[in-house]
Scaffold this motif. Sequence first.
Motif, PDB file in Angstrom:
ATOM      1  N   VAL A 218       0.853  -1.191   0.000  1.00 13.74           N
ATOM      2  CA  VAL A 218       0.000   0.000   0.000  1.00 13.74           C
ATOM      3  C   VAL A 218       0.883   1.233   0.000  1.00 13.74           C
ATOM      4  N   GLY A 219       0.568   2.175  -0.866  1.00 14.77           N
ATOM      5  CA  GLY A 219       1.325   3.422  -0.967  1.00 14.77           C
ATOM      6  C   GLY A 219       0.868   4.185  -2.188  1.00 14.77           C
ATOM      7  N   ASP A 220       1.631   5.207  -2.565  1.00 11.27           N
ATOM      8  CA  ASP A 220       1.343   5.976  -3.768  1.00 11.27           C
ATOM      9  C   ASP A 220       1.689   5.096  -4.969  1.00 11.27           C
ATOM     10  N   GLY A 221       0.675   4.499  -5.598  1.00 10.23           N
ATOM     11  CA  GLY A 221       0.863   3.439  -6.575  1.00 10.23           C
ATOM     12  C   GLY A 221       1.922   3.694  -7.634  1.00 10.23           C
ATOM     13  N   GLU A 222       1.705   4.684  -8.499  1.00 16.63           N
ATOM     14  CA  GLU A 222       2.618   4.952  -9.608  1.00 16.63           C
ATOM     15  C   GLU A 222       4.004   5.342  -9.103  1.00 16.63           C
ATOM     16  N   ARG A 223       4.038   6.198  -8.110  1.00 22.99           N
ATOM     17  CA  ARG A 223       5.333   6.629  -7.576  1.00 22.99           C
ATOM     18  C   ARG A 223       6.059   5.475  -6.911  1.00 22.99           C
ATOM     19  N   LEU A 224       5.328   4.649  -6.157  1.00 20.47           N
ATOM     20  CA  LEU A 224       5.939   3.507  -5.481  1.00 20.47           C
ATOM     21  C   LEU A 224       6.500   2.519  -6.495  1.00 20.47           C
ATOM     22  N   SER A 225       5.750   2.268  -7.579  1.00 18.63           N
ATOM     23  CA  SER A 225       6.213   1.347  -8.608  1.00 18.63           C
ATOM     24  C   SER A 225       7.479   1.853  -9.275  1.00 18.63           C
ATOM     25  N   THR A 226       7.483   3.118  -9.648  1.00 15.98           N
ATOM     26  CA  THR A 226       8.653   3.676 -10.329  1.00 15.98           C
ATOM     27  C   THR A 226       9.862   3.712  -9.419  1.00 15.98           C
ATOM     28  N   THR A 227       9.656   4.154  -8.187  1.00 17.62           N
ATOM     29  CA  THR A 227      10.771   4.253  -7.249  1.00 17.62           C
ATOM     30  C   THR A 227      11.379   2.890  -6.968  1.00 17.62           C
ATOM     31  N   PHE A 228      10.523   1.874  -6.800  1.00 20.07           N
ATOM     32  CA  PHE A 228      11.040   0.539  -6.520  1.00 20.07           C
ATOM     33  C   PHE A 228      11.819  -0.011  -7.703  1.00 20.07           C
ATOM     34  N   GLN A 229      11.293   0.127  -8.921  1.00 25.53           N
ATOM     35  CA  GLN A 229      11.979  -0.425 -10.085  1.00 25.53           C
ATOM     36  C   GLN A 229      13.314   0.258 -10.349  1.00 25.53           C
ATOM     37  N   ASP A 230      13.443   1.518  -9.937  1.00 26.86           N
ATOM     38  CA  ASP A 230      14.700   2.238 -10.124  1.00 26.86           C
ATOM     39  C   ASP A 230      15.676   2.044  -8.972  1.00 26.86           C
ATOM     40  N   SER A 231      15.207   1.405  -7.894  1.00 24.27           N
ATOM     41  CA  SER A 231      16.067   1.207  -6.731  1.00 24.27           C
ATOM     42  C   SER A 231      17.025   0.041  -6.958  1.00 24.27           C
ATOM     43  N   ALA A 232      17.993  -0.094  -6.049  1.00 27.08           N
ATOM     44  CA  ALA A 232      18.958  -1.186  -6.153  1.00 27.08           C
ATOM     45  C   ALA A 232      18.267  -2.545  -6.056  1.00 27.08           C
ATOM     46  N   ASP A 233      17.242  -2.652  -5.210  1.00 35.69           N
ATOM     47  CA  ASP A 233      16.542  -3.927  -5.067  1.00 35.69           C
ATOM     48  C   ASP A 233      15.673  -4.238  -6.285  1.00 35.69           C
ATOM     49  N   GLY A 234      15.101  -3.194  -6.881  1.00 28.59           N
ATOM     50  CA  GLY A 234      14.340  -3.405  -8.104  1.00 28.59           C
ATOM     51  C   GLY A 234      15.235  -3.839  -9.253  1.00 28.59           C
ATOM     52  N   LEU A 235      16.418  -3.236  -9.360  1.00 23.18           N
ATOM     53  CA  LEU A 235      17.376  -3.640 -10.395  1.00 23.18           C
ATOM     54  C   LEU A 235      17.888  -5.054 -10.132  1.00 23.18           C
ATOM     55  N   TYR A 236      18.028  -5.413  -8.859  1.00 26.65           N
ATOM     56  CA  TYR A 236      18.430  -6.783  -8.508  1.00 26.65           C
ATOM     57  C   TYR A 236      17.384  -7.786  -8.997  1.00 26.65           C
ATOM     58  N   LEU A 237      16.111  -7.463  -8.787  1.00 28.03           N
ATOM     59  CA  LEU A 237      15.041  -8.338  -9.244  1.00 28.03           C
ATOM     60  C   LEU A 237      15.034  -8.440 -10.764  1.00 28.03           C
ATOM     61  N   HIS A 238      15.304  -7.322 -11.429  1.00 24.33           N
ATOM     62  CA  HIS A 238      15.369  -7.327 -12.892  1.00 24.33           C
ATOM     63  C   HIS A 238      16.528  -8.199 -13.374  1.00 24.33           C
ATOM     64  N   ALA A 239      17.655  -8.162 -12.657  1.00 28.91           N
ATOM     65  CA  ALA A 239      18.799  -9.002 -13.021  1.00 28.91           C
ATOM     66  C   ALA A 239      18.467 -10.484 -12.880  1.00 28.91           C
TER      67      ALA A 239
END
Length: 278
Positions: A218-239
């Motif tokens: 739960v959070g600010d949907g679009e902002r939370l999604s973008t921030t997570f995908q650009d974070s180190a953990d989001g990039l780790y998941l992408h890797a």
Amino acid sequence: MSLLTNVMDHSLDDGYVEAAARKKAEGGGGMPKTLRAKLGLAAGLVLAALVVTVGAVQARVAAPVVAKEREELIDRIEGETSAADELEKSVDELRGEVGARQREALEKSGGGDRADLMGVLSGAVEVHGPGVKLVVDDAKDAGTGGDGQPRGTSGFSDTGRIRDRDMQRVVNGLWESGAEAVSINGQRLTALSAIRAAGDAILVDNRPLVPPYTVLAVGDGERLSTTFQDSADGLYLHALQENYGIRTAISAAEDLRLPAAPSVIVRTAQPITEKGTS
């Protein structure tokens, strides 16, 4: 035709014919000639028949016993399963009672908006609001590596299993990106939650989960999604997705509903009171 006639007239090789004639002349082959030999053969046949008969009788006698033991074992399993279901139901009811008492205590201690905020932050109350839905799943051809560990190496082949530390990074990345409440497969996370592994299973607060893992935040949907995908953990998941074929899907949602945590029990921490700070 002479060859065919010769084969028909002499079906056995001459050597075999001579050997058979010699054996017959010497008294060998065929049925026993002496009385002793005949009695021995008869005794052997009787003994073989006796063994077969005894085996058949024992099998027939033992069959009802085996069937009865099997039925008793099935009854015991069903009884123990029912008892386990009743105990699990009782545990859920007690957890609900504990959660209700905790919410009541929060309302009495803080009152109003402060109590609601404390309930949300502690995971003691159910919440809803906009946020993101993240689904993480093993690779299609996921297996276990040669060392027995998920995504272990066996020769030159790596497997694509989600590990507990992968989920830890996902959850921590969502918290860091601004999530206000998080759950995995319907299991609400709190400050006391632990994500661990037991064999090939991932445990959240000692409850085993199975893939795919659906993470609601739960959070600010679009902002939370973008921030997570650009974070180190989001990039780790992408890797993980690029290198091991792990499947992920993230989307913003207008209204997510997260259940309350089963129980939030504090055994060590004590609140700071005015008397304690003086």
